[in-house]
Design a protein around this motif. Structure first.
Motif, mmCIF file in Angstrom:
data_model
loop_
_atom_site.group_PDB
_atom_site.id
_atom_site.type_symbol
_atom_site.label_atom_id
_atom_site.label_comp_id
_atom_site.label_asym_id
_atom_site.label_seq_id
_atom_site.Cartn_x
_atom_site.Cartn_y
_atom_site.Cartn_z
ATOM 1 N N UNK A 89 0.816 -1.216 0.000
ATOM 2 C CA UNK A 89 0.000 0.000 0.000
ATOM 3 C C UNK A 89 0.854 1.272 0.000
ATOM 4 N N UNK A 90 2.155 1.083 0.200
ATOM 5 C CA UNK A 90 3.050 2.243 0.118
ATOM 6 C C UNK A 90 3.725 2.333 -1.246
ATOM 7 N N UNK A 91 3.429 1.360 -2.111
ATOM 8 C CA UNK A 91 4.026 1.366 -3.454
ATOM 9 C C UNK A 91 3.090 2.083 -4.425
ATOM 10 N N UNK A 92 3.689 2.871 -5.335
ATOM 11 C CA UNK A 92 2.837 3.529 -6.342
ATOM 12 C C UNK A 92 2.477 2.506 -7.421
ATOM 13 N N UNK A 93 1.455 2.825 -8.219
ATOM 14 C CA UNK A 93 1.028 1.880 -9.262
ATOM 15 C C UNK A 93 2.140 1.618 -10.289
ATOM 16 N N UNK A 94 2.879 2.658 -10.748
ATOM 17 C CA UNK A 94 3.977 2.344 -11.675
ATOM 18 C C UNK A 94 5.024 1.419 -11.050
ATOM 19 N N UNK A 95 5.267 1.607 -9.729
ATOM 20 C CA UNK A 95 6.217 0.724 -9.039
ATOM 21 C C UNK A 95 5.694 -0.716 -9.027
ATOM 22 N N UNK A 96 4.399 -0.848 -8.744
ATOM 23 C CA UNK A 96 3.803 -2.195 -8.719
ATOM 24 C C UNK A 96 3.948 -2.828 -10.098
ATOM 25 N N UNK A 97 3.640 -2.042 -11.146
ATOM 26 C CA UNK A 97 3.735 -2.573 -12.513
ATOM 27 C C UNK A 97 5.177 -2.987 -12.812
ATOM 28 N N UNK A 98 6.130 -2.170 -12.395
ATOM 29 C CA UNK A 98 7.528 -2.438 -12.723
ATOM 30 C C UNK A 98 8.085 -3.615 -11.927
ATOM 31 N N UNK A 99 7.808 -3.636 -10.615
ATOM 32 C CA UNK A 99 8.418 -4.658 -9.756
ATOM 33 C C UNK A 99 7.617 -5.961 -9.692
ATOM 34 N N UNK A 101 4.813 -6.772 -11.895
ATOM 35 C CA UNK A 101 4.204 -7.236 -13.150
ATOM 36 C C UNK A 101 2.843 -6.623 -13.413
ATOM 37 N N UNK A 102 2.405 -6.809 -14.661
ATOM 38 C CA UNK A 102 1.198 -6.133 -15.132
ATOM 39 C C UNK A 102 -0.072 -6.626 -14.428
ATOM 40 N N UNK A 103 -0.088 -7.917 -14.059
ATOM 41 C CA UNK A 103 -1.308 -8.442 -13.449
ATOM 42 C C UNK A 103 -1.526 -7.850 -12.051
ATOM 43 N N UNK A 104 -0.433 -7.662 -11.310
ATOM 44 C CA UNK A 104 -0.555 -7.016 -9.999
ATOM 45 C C UNK A 104 -1.003 -5.572 -10.161
ATOM 46 N N UNK A 105 -0.500 -4.916 -11.216
ATOM 47 C CA UNK A 105 -0.917 -3.536 -11.506
ATOM 48 C C UNK A 105 -2.432 -3.493 -11.744
#
Lengths: 414, 87
Positions: A89-99, A101-105
């Motif tokens: 919840x402290x990660x931004x959406x681009x960070x989630x996508x990058x670290x 993967x797209x499905x987590x995003x």
């Protein structure tokens, strides 16, 4: 040469699958769900994306599985070969996508925010006709009886699950996929996969479960009650002179009533009624009606299905909780049908005008399949007894009822 | 767990009662709406009939002939044009 072959082997998923053969169970599950969706046509619009989501989420190294978090939102993942622990919840959406993967995003942007179920409800509203309910308004009360299963299973499940988990499991009894998903996202997101699968599987099994419960609880005489004859014997004094105007005002009125009494149900009921309103207004809103009922709903369905499937990774799915959810979901479904039937029986004890118990059985959502199944059962006992329109009344009110029940659970436990 | 059970029991009572109340209100409001609509807007507005123009007014003879020929060719002489509507 040997080194290259070893690296090629390391690139594939073989070693991980050999190390953890439970992946094979997930592939088997995905194939069975795909078979049911494609060949048997069980809720194909949702079961196929869910099944494919399960499949792609369980290929080691693919990075398409939604990572399970602990109670505080901590996730463990590999970054540059090192294990990293972070609060999602402290990660931004681009960070989630990058670290991650797209499905987590997609999951954290569309599902975890609770965006897609209300969007789907808007589409459902745009495809729902409240006409049969308005013409048989009194029968709408049986939609309440069929919410019994939700609360009965909550009572049982709270012995093995936490209250939030038990409530998410119990909402399967509402027989409404988006409602079950919305409630689970709010209360127990780690159970989203198995609950969505159970909800949609049992909805697909309505033609089996409804006749089973009806057979166990209703007599031949009760199932032969002819609703049209009852209408002739005890005619209603309500005549609708302007159905179009009524259908336009009705969704506005229902939204207002529900919003005042159960505000937490507004994301679902409000969007359902908005979808219905743009349908009923007619030509002047036909463009947004078309978007809501086709493009938007279809896109939402694709992403909802894939993301829900992707939550079903080996670690999240293969455990005792899943078995409990499958069993509890069936009980919730059965109790809901039972509750609707019992309310009709109770009503018949005190009323001259008798109601066919099938109208209670369709109080669970699953529109319009439950009504179609009930109509087929009625026709078996009396070939002139068409109860479809009457069943649609309790069936549609069941959608409102289950959304209200979800709102109550979220308000008390969320 | 006992605490859970009593909370679940409470939720059952509150939940079922609320669903009943909401649906009863929907029925009552529905009935009131039916009465209000019957009183204040009893007539359904009928969509204005747009007088359909004759085919000749929409397309000229040459265009009609071209359409007829195209349909004849496509259907192998089995189909015929009954109506031409301008979209």
């Amino acid at each position: 040469m040997g080194d290259i072959l070893e690296r090629i082997y390391g690139m594939t998923a073989f070693q991980s699958i050999i190390d953890q053969p439970s992946f094979l169970i997930m592939y088997l599950l995905a194939f069975v769900l795909l078979y049911l969706g494609i060949k048997k046509q069980y809720e194909p619009l949702l079961l196929i994306p869910i099944a494919f989501g399960v499949l792609i989420a369980n290929f080691p190294g693919g990075g398409m599985g939604v990572l399970a978090t602990d109670g505080e939102g901590m996730v463990h993942f590999l970054k540059d070969g090192k294990e990293v622990v972070r609060n999602i919840y402290e990660m931004s959406l681009p960070e989630i996508a990058h670290d991650l993967g797209v499905m987590n995003f997609l999951y954290y942007a569309l599902i975890k925010t609770g965006l897609l179920p209300p969007i789907i409800f808007m589409g459902v509203g745009a495809l729902t006709d409240f006409g049969p309910m308005l013409r048989n308004l009194k029968l709408a009360i049986f939609g309440a009886g069929a919410q019994f299963g939700i609360f009965a299973v909550l009572l049982v499940a709270c012995n093995w699950f936490t209250m939030k988990e038990a409530a998410s499991l119990a909402i399967i009894g509402g027989a409404d996929g988006p409602t079950a998903i919305f409630t689970t996202i709010k209360l127990a997101p780690h159970l989203l996969g198995p609950i969505a699968i159970a909800a949609y599987s049992y909805m697909a099994l309505v033609p089996v479960i409804v006749p089973l419960v009806v057979k166990l609880t209703c007599s031949k005489n009760e199932l032969s009650i002819n609703m049209k004859q009852q209408d002739k014997l005890y005619p209603s004094n309500t005549v609708i002179k302007n159905e179009r105007a009524l259908k336009i005002i009705f969704p506005i009125a229902v939204t207002t009533v529900v919003a005042i009494i159960v505000p937490s149900a507004v994301p679902l009921v409000g969007m359902l009624m908005f979808g219905n309103l743009i349908k009923e207004v007619g030509a002047s809103t036909s463009r947004i009606f078309d978007a809501a009922s086709n493009a938007i709903m279809n896109s939402a369905t694709i992403f909802l299905g894939l993301c829900v499937g992707a939550t079903m990774t080996v670690d999240a799915f293969l455990n005792w909780q899943t078995i409990g959810i499958v069993a509890g979901g069936f009980l919730a479904f059965g109790f809901s049908i039972f509750g609707g039937i019992m309310l009709v029986k109770l009503f018949n004890l005190f009323s001259k005008k008798k109601i066919n118990p099938l109208i209670g059985a369709t109080g669970l959502s699953a529109v319009p399949m439950a009504s179609r199944v009930a109509n087929e059962i009625a026709l078996k006992y009396d070939p002139r007894n068409h109860v479809l329109n009457y069943c649609m009344s309790s069936n549609v009110s069941g959608v409102i009822g289950s959304a209200v029940a979800a709102g109550i659970l979220i308000a008390f436990l969320g | 767990m006992e605490g859970n059970f009593s909370e679940a029991l409470l939720l059952m009572g509150v939940g079922l009662a609320t669903v009943f109340v909401v649906l009863l209100l929907v029925i009552c409001f529905g009935n009131l709406l039916i009465k209000a609509v019957n009183k204040f807007a009893p007539e359904e507005e009928k969509p204005k009939q747009i007088a359909s123009k004759p085919v000749a007014a929409l397309v000229d003879g040459a265009v009609q002939q071209a359409i007829n020929k195209a349909v004849e060719q496509l259907t192998g002489g089995k189909g015929r044009v009954e109506k031409i509507v301008k979209l």
